[in-house]
Scaffold this motif. Structure first.
Motif, PDB file in Angstrom:
ATOM      1  N   GLU A 127       5.833   8.910  -3.313  1.00  8.79           N
ATOM      2  CA  GLU A 127       5.935   7.626  -4.026  1.00  8.79           C
ATOM      3  C   GLU A 127       5.750   6.455  -3.074  1.00  8.79           C
ATOM      4  OE1 GLU A 127       9.729   7.898  -6.011  1.00  8.79           O
ATOM      5  OE2 GLU A 127       8.881   9.091  -7.661  1.00  8.79           O
ATOM      6  N   SER A 128       6.295   6.557  -1.886  1.00 10.98           N
ATOM      7  CA  SER A 128       6.132   5.492  -0.908  1.00 10.98           C
ATOM      8  C   SER A 128       4.665   5.350  -0.490  1.00 10.98           C
ATOM      9  CB  SER A 128       7.000   5.754   0.321  1.00 10.98           C
ATOM     10  OG  SER A 128       6.814   4.732   1.275  1.00 10.98           O
ATOM     11  N   ARG A 129       4.029   6.479  -0.271  1.00 12.91           N
ATOM     12  CA  ARG A 129       2.606   6.438   0.113  1.00 12.91           C
ATOM     13  C   ARG A 129       1.752   5.915  -1.032  1.00 12.91           C
ATOM     14  NH1 ARG A 129       0.582   8.051   4.338  1.00 12.91           N
ATOM     15  NH2 ARG A 129      -1.289   9.009   3.483  1.00 12.91           N
ATOM     16  N   ALA A 130       2.097   6.280  -2.248  1.00  8.69           N
ATOM     17  CA  ALA A 130       1.352   5.782  -3.412  1.00  8.69           C
ATOM     18  C   ALA A 130       1.519   4.266  -3.526  1.00  8.69           C
ATOM     19  CB  ALA A 130       1.827   6.472  -4.685  1.00  8.69           C
ATOM     20  N   TRP A 131       2.717   3.771  -3.260  1.00  5.20           N
ATOM     21  CA  TRP A 131       2.942   2.324  -3.299  1.00  5.20           C
ATOM     22  C   TRP A 131       2.070   1.632  -2.260  1.00  5.20           C
ATOM     23  CZ3 TRP A 131       4.608  -1.250   0.290  1.00  5.20           C
ATOM     24  CH2 TRP A 131       4.829  -2.536  -0.211  1.00  5.20           C
ATOM     25  N   ASN A 132       2.010   2.188  -1.055  1.00  4.55           N
ATOM     26  CA  ASN A 132       1.203   1.613   0.016  1.00  4.55           C
ATOM     27  C   ASN A 132      -0.266   1.555  -0.387  1.00  4.55           C
ATOM     28  OD1 ASN A 132      -0.429   2.382   2.776  1.00  4.55           O
ATOM     29  ND2 ASN A 132       1.232   0.930   3.164  1.00  4.55           N
ATOM     30  N   LEU A 133      -0.772   2.632  -0.960  1.00  5.06           N
ATOM     31  CA  LEU A 133      -2.163   2.667  -1.412  1.00  5.06           C
ATOM     32  C   LEU A 133      -2.393   1.668  -2.542  1.00  5.06           C
ATOM     33  CD1 LEU A 133      -4.955   4.037  -1.131  1.00  5.06           C
ATOM     34  CD2 LEU A 133      -4.182   5.702  -2.836  1.00  5.06           C
ATOM     35  N   ALA A 134      -1.464   1.595  -3.491  1.00  5.30           N
ATOM     36  CA  ALA A 134      -1.594   0.655  -4.608  1.00  5.30           C
ATOM     37  C   ALA A 134      -1.576  -0.789  -4.109  1.00  5.30           C
ATOM     38  CB  ALA A 134      -0.485   0.887  -5.627  1.00  5.30           C
ATOM     39  N   LEU A 135      -0.752  -1.070  -3.113  1.00  6.66           N
ATOM     40  CA  LEU A 135      -0.720  -2.419  -2.533  1.00  6.66           C
ATOM     41  C   LEU A 135      -2.075  -2.768  -1.934  1.00  6.66           C
ATOM     42  CD1 LEU A 135       0.788  -4.994  -1.569  1.00  6.66           C
ATOM     43  CD2 LEU A 135       1.381  -3.690   0.508  1.00  6.66           C
ATOM     44  N   PHE A 136      -2.623  -1.866  -1.130  1.00 10.39           N
ATOM     45  CA  PHE A 136      -3.944  -2.110  -0.549  1.00 10.39           C
ATOM     46  C   PHE A 136      -4.998  -2.277  -1.643  1.00 10.39           C
ATOM     47  CE2 PHE A 136      -2.751  -0.029   3.726  1.00 10.39           C
ATOM     48  CZ  PHE A 136      -2.682  -1.243   4.387  1.00 10.39           C
ATOM     49  N   ALA A 137      -4.936  -1.472  -2.693  1.00 16.75           N
ATOM     50  CA  ALA A 137      -5.921  -1.565  -3.781  1.00 16.75           C
ATOM     51  C   ALA A 137      -5.803  -2.898  -4.519  1.00 16.75           C
ATOM     52  CB  ALA A 137      -5.752  -0.393  -4.755  1.00 16.75           C
ATOM     53  N   GLU A 138      -4.590  -3.320  -4.802  1.00 17.19           N
ATOM     54  CA  GLU A 138      -4.379  -4.602  -5.490  1.00 17.19           C
ATOM     55  C   GLU A 138      -4.911  -5.757  -4.650  1.00 17.19           C
ATOM     56  OE1 GLU A 138      -0.601  -7.513  -6.459  1.00 17.19           O
ATOM     57  OE2 GLU A 138      -0.257  -5.354  -6.462  1.00 17.19           O
ATOM     58  N   LEU A 139      -4.604  -5.743  -3.367  1.00 14.31           N
ATOM     59  CA  LEU A 139      -5.082  -6.807  -2.481  1.00 14.31           C
ATOM     60  C   LEU A 139      -6.590  -6.749  -2.294  1.00 14.31           C
ATOM     61  CD1 LEU A 139      -2.197  -6.739   0.153  1.00 14.31           C
ATOM     62  CD2 LEU A 139      -2.591  -8.458  -1.646  1.00 14.31           C
ATOM     63  N   ALA A 140      -7.154  -5.541  -2.248  1.00 14.00           N
ATOM     64  CA  ALA A 140      -8.615  -5.406  -2.139  1.00 14.00           C
ATOM     65  C   ALA A 140      -9.301  -5.956  -3.385  1.00 14.00           C
ATOM     66  CB  ALA A 140      -8.987  -3.938  -1.924  1.00 14.00           C
ATOM     67  N   ARG A 141      -8.695  -5.710  -4.547  1.00 11.01           N
ATOM     68  CA  ARG A 141      -9.234  -6.243  -5.807  1.00 11.01           C
ATOM     69  C   ARG A 141      -9.190  -7.778  -5.780  1.00 11.01           C
ATOM     70  NH1 ARG A 141      -8.047  -2.448  -8.504  1.00 11.01           N
ATOM     71  NH2 ARG A 141      -5.778  -2.594  -8.508  1.00 11.01           N
ATOM     72  N   GLU A 142      -8.056  -8.318  -5.352  1.00  6.24           N
ATOM     73  CA  GLU A 142      -7.910  -9.772  -5.261  1.00  6.24           C
ATOM     74  C   GLU A 142      -8.875 -10.370  -4.247  1.00  6.24           C
ATOM     75  OE1 GLU A 142      -3.810 -10.748  -4.440  1.00  6.24           O
ATOM     76  OE2 GLU A 142      -3.104  -9.652  -6.209  1.00  6.24           O
ATOM     77  N   ALA A 143      -9.230  -9.598  -3.219  1.00  9.17           N
ATOM     78  CA  ALA A 143     -10.159 -10.077  -2.190  1.00  9.17           C
ATOM     79  C   ALA A 143     -11.613  -9.989  -2.648  1.00  9.17           C
ATOM     80  CB  ALA A 143      -9.973  -9.281  -0.900  1.00  9.17           C
ATOM     81  N   GLY A 144     -11.841  -9.387  -3.825  1.00  7.27           N
ATOM     82  CA  GLY A 144     -13.187  -9.306  -4.368  1.00  7.27           C
ATOM     83  C   GLY A 144     -13.961  -8.064  -3.995  1.00  7.27           C
ATOM     84  N   ALA A 145     -13.296  -7.026  -3.559  1.00 10.92           N
ATOM     85  CA  ALA A 145     -13.986  -5.786  -3.187  1.00 10.92           C
ATOM     86  C   ALA A 145     -14.627  -5.164  -4.417  1.00 10.92           C
ATOM     87  CB  ALA A 145     -13.008  -4.805  -2.559  1.00 10.92           C
ATOM     88  N   SER A 146     -15.856  -4.702  -4.278  1.00 10.04           N
ATOM     89  CA  SER A 146     -16.543  -4.053  -5.399  1.00 10.04           C
ATOM     90  C   SER A 146     -15.937  -2.685  -5.700  1.00 10.04           C
ATOM     91  CB  SER A 146     -18.037  -3.918  -5.108  1.00 10.04           C
ATOM     92  OG  SER A 146     -18.241  -3.143  -3.939  1.00 10.04           O
ATOM     93  N   ASP A 147     -15.363  -2.040  -4.688  1.00 13.28           N
ATOM     94  CA  ASP A 147     -14.683  -0.755  -4.853  1.00 13.28           C
ATOM     95  C   ASP A 147     -13.288  -0.866  -4.231  1.00 13.28           C
ATOM     96  OD1 ASP A 147     -13.872   1.882  -5.067  1.00 13.28           O
ATOM     97  OD2 ASP A 147     -15.327   2.661  -3.616  1.00 13.28           O
ATOM     98  N   PRO A 148     -12.360  -1.498  -4.948  1.00 16.49           N
ATOM     99  CA  PRO A 148     -11.039  -1.719  -4.358  1.00 16.49           C
ATOM    100  C   PRO A 148     -10.310  -0.438  -3.993  1.00 16.49           C
ATOM    101  CG  PRO A 148     -11.157  -2.638  -6.595  1.00 16.49           C
ATOM    102  CD  PRO A 148     -12.488  -2.068  -6.274  1.00 16.49           C
TER     103      PRO A 148
END
Length: 190
Positions: A127-148
């Motif tokens: 769960e902790s690792r999933a949270w870390n990945l989800a955080l990076f994905a959310e921030l990547a989406r906000e940064a405009g990544a085409s493949d967050p």
């Protein structure tokens, strides 16, 4: 550290503090409950009254660490103006942790390596690792990544690699290198 006689915190808090010190320093399987209760200055019955089992104590220790990391990262990211700065601040937070004399690597990676598949300890680590990945994905989406999600996986690999290299190899510059690589990945998003 307060002596057990002077420590007036509730037994649960003392047990978690002792578990945090001992499990992080030595590992979850090497530390027995007798050492934890001795360090906490409580009776054995207190451990079972508060947690029911060593496994639940370990899960609670990991949950406490996870919540502390979330708070630390949220506070740090709140000071950042952009999603890219927030992503890089995650590496900055790790750099501070790695610089500490008591750094022993990622508590979740270490506990996961010792945990039985399907145990509540393994679930807490996942769960902790999933949270870390989800955080990076959310921030990547906000940064405009085409493949967050893809960028998030790359960022987590950098994060994990830096943590392992800093701990196992004693490589003090691993986090700086990972942050620089993350910055290059983020520039490609712009």
């Amino acid at each position: 550290m307060k002596s057990p006689v002077q420590d007036r915190r509730p037994a649960r808090e003392r047990l978690l503090a002792a578990a945090d010190e001992l499990f992080y320093e030595e590992g979850i399987n090497l530390v027995g409950i007798d050492r934890i209760i001795e360090r906490a200055g409580v009776a054995k019955a207190s451990l079972y009254d508060c947690f029911g089992s060593k496994e639940e104590l370990i899960r609670s220790y990991l949950q406490q660490r996870h919540e502390a990391r979330q708070l630390r990262l949220r506070d740090r990211m709140a000071k950042c103006a952009t999603p890219k700065e927030k992503i890089l601040s995650v590496f900055d937070s790790m750099a501070e942790a790695v610089a500490r004399a008591d750094y022993r690597g990622c508590a979740f990676a270490r506990a996961s390596a010792e945990a039985r598949p399907g145990s509540s300890v393994k679930v807490a680590c996942d769960e902790s690792r999933a949270w870390n990945l989800a955080l990076f994905a959310e921030l990547a989406r906000e940064a405009g990544a085409s493949d967050p999600q893809g960028l998030a996986q790359q960022l987590r690999l950098l994060y994990d690699g830096a943590s392992v290299s800093a701990h196992v190899d004693g490589n003090a510059s691993a986090v700086t290198a990972a942050r620089a690589m993350a910055s290059i990945l983020l520039e490609a998003v712009a």
